[in-house]
Scaffold this motif. Structure first.
Motif, short mmCIF file in Angstrom:
data_model
loop_
_atom_site.label_atom_id
_atom_site.label_comp_id
_atom_site.label_asym_id
_atom_site.label_seq_id
_atom_site.Cartn_x
_atom_site.Cartn_y
_atom_site.Cartn_z
N LEU A 27 1.92 12.03 -7.44
CA LEU A 27 1.18 13.05 -6.74
C LEU A 27 0.71 12.69 -5.37
CD1 LEU A 27 -0.60 15.67 -7.56
CD2 LEU A 27 -2.29 14.23 -8.34
N GLN A 30 3.62 13.05 -2.81
CA GLN A 30 4.09 14.25 -2.43
C GLN A 30 3.07 15.27 -1.65
OE1 GLN A 30 6.54 16.28 -5.58
NE2 GLN A 30 5.23 18.21 -5.49
N SER A 31 1.73 15.02 -2.08
CA SER A 31 0.73 15.60 -1.21
C SER A 31 0.65 15.26 0.07
CB SER A 31 -0.75 15.59 -2.22
OG SER A 31 -1.10 14.07 -1.86
N GLU A 32 0.74 13.91 0.40
CA GLU A 32 0.88 13.55 1.77
C GLU A 32 2.05 13.78 2.47
OE1 GLU A 32 0.45 9.27 4.11
OE2 GLU A 32 1.03 9.26 2.13
N TYR A 35 1.65 17.51 3.45
CA TYR A 35 0.44 17.80 4.57
C TYR A 35 1.19 17.42 5.87
CZ TYR A 35 -2.40 15.46 8.15
OH TYR A 35 -2.92 15.28 9.25
#
Length: 230
Positions: A27, A30-32, A35
């Motif tokens: 999580l 993937q979020s980084e 971004y």
């Protein structure tokens, strides 16, 4: 006991949500990564005349249409324009409004704030970009008898869809610019839109011209745009 693929709620079918939960490590990663991808997005005013297939534009619009909306009314229409003559008419009408804005409507402070952007009343990208996508909001709909039917949270719903469209354009490897000539009534007239639709946002879509330069600006750091209550 097997999980049902669908159930009935208030007489309406609800289908089983396909859970795609990631581990906390995945999580964060993937979020980084996402971004970083979006942090490369920039507003572009100079476009190459490289062809963009209609199928790509259809996929972008379908992506934007996955946006949530009040009571699932989906109060939007995406008008995609590639016709050269129509793009010229849009540019002429937009520049007429922009001329008024730059010469009499905008305050000195507003004009000063725009200086780093390098923008002015002339909008060649409205003709240069292979596609223009004009987003219209439906302030209401009509039933089969022609009576008005309410839509809910229209601005919020269409705003979310617009953001998802911009994200989809960047993800596809294309560029865009948020253009809001004010007022935008001329767009409904030129595109022969029904009386319940109002122009919300205009996005040129295509490839950037080579070379293209953008303002050397920075986004606010997270501590300036957020507050955490833990």
């Amino acid at each position: 006991m097997a999980t049902e693929s669908h159930i009935s709620v208030n007489g309406h079918t609800h289908v089983l949500y396909k859970d795609n939960t990631l581990s906390q490590v995945e999580l964060i990663k993937q979020s980084e990564e996402f971004y970083k991808v979006l942090d490369e997005r920039r507003s572009i005013r100079e476009y190459a005349n490289t062809h963009v297939p209609k199928e790509v534009i259809e996929n972008l619009i379908k992506t934007a249409s996955t946006a949530p909306s009040g009571a699932h009314k989906q109060p939007w229409t995406f008008c995609a324009v590639s016709n050269s003559a129509l793009k010229t008419k849009i540019r002429e009408a937009a520049e007429a409004e922009e001329k008024e804005s730059y010469e009499s409507r905008m305050s000195e402070r507003w004009l000063k704030d725009l200086e780093p952007m390098g923008t002015n009343m002339y909008k060649p990208f409205l003709e240069d970009a292979p596609w223009l996508i004009i987003i219209f909001k439906k302030v209401h709909d009509f039933d089969d008898d022609g009576k008005k039917v309410n839509n809910y949270y229209v601005n919020e719903s269409v705003g979310i869809a617009a953001g998802m469209l911009i994200t989809a354009i960047h993800n596809a490897g294309l560029v865009t610019l948020t253009h809001t000539p004010s007022p935008m009534n001329f767009l409904a007239k030129l595109l022969d839109r029904p009386s319940n639709e109002r122009a919300f946002l205009l996005l040129p879509v295509g490839y950037p011209k080579t070379p293209t330069y953008v303002p050397d600006i920075e986004r606010k750091p997270i501590d300036e745009v957020s507050e955490f209550y833990e």
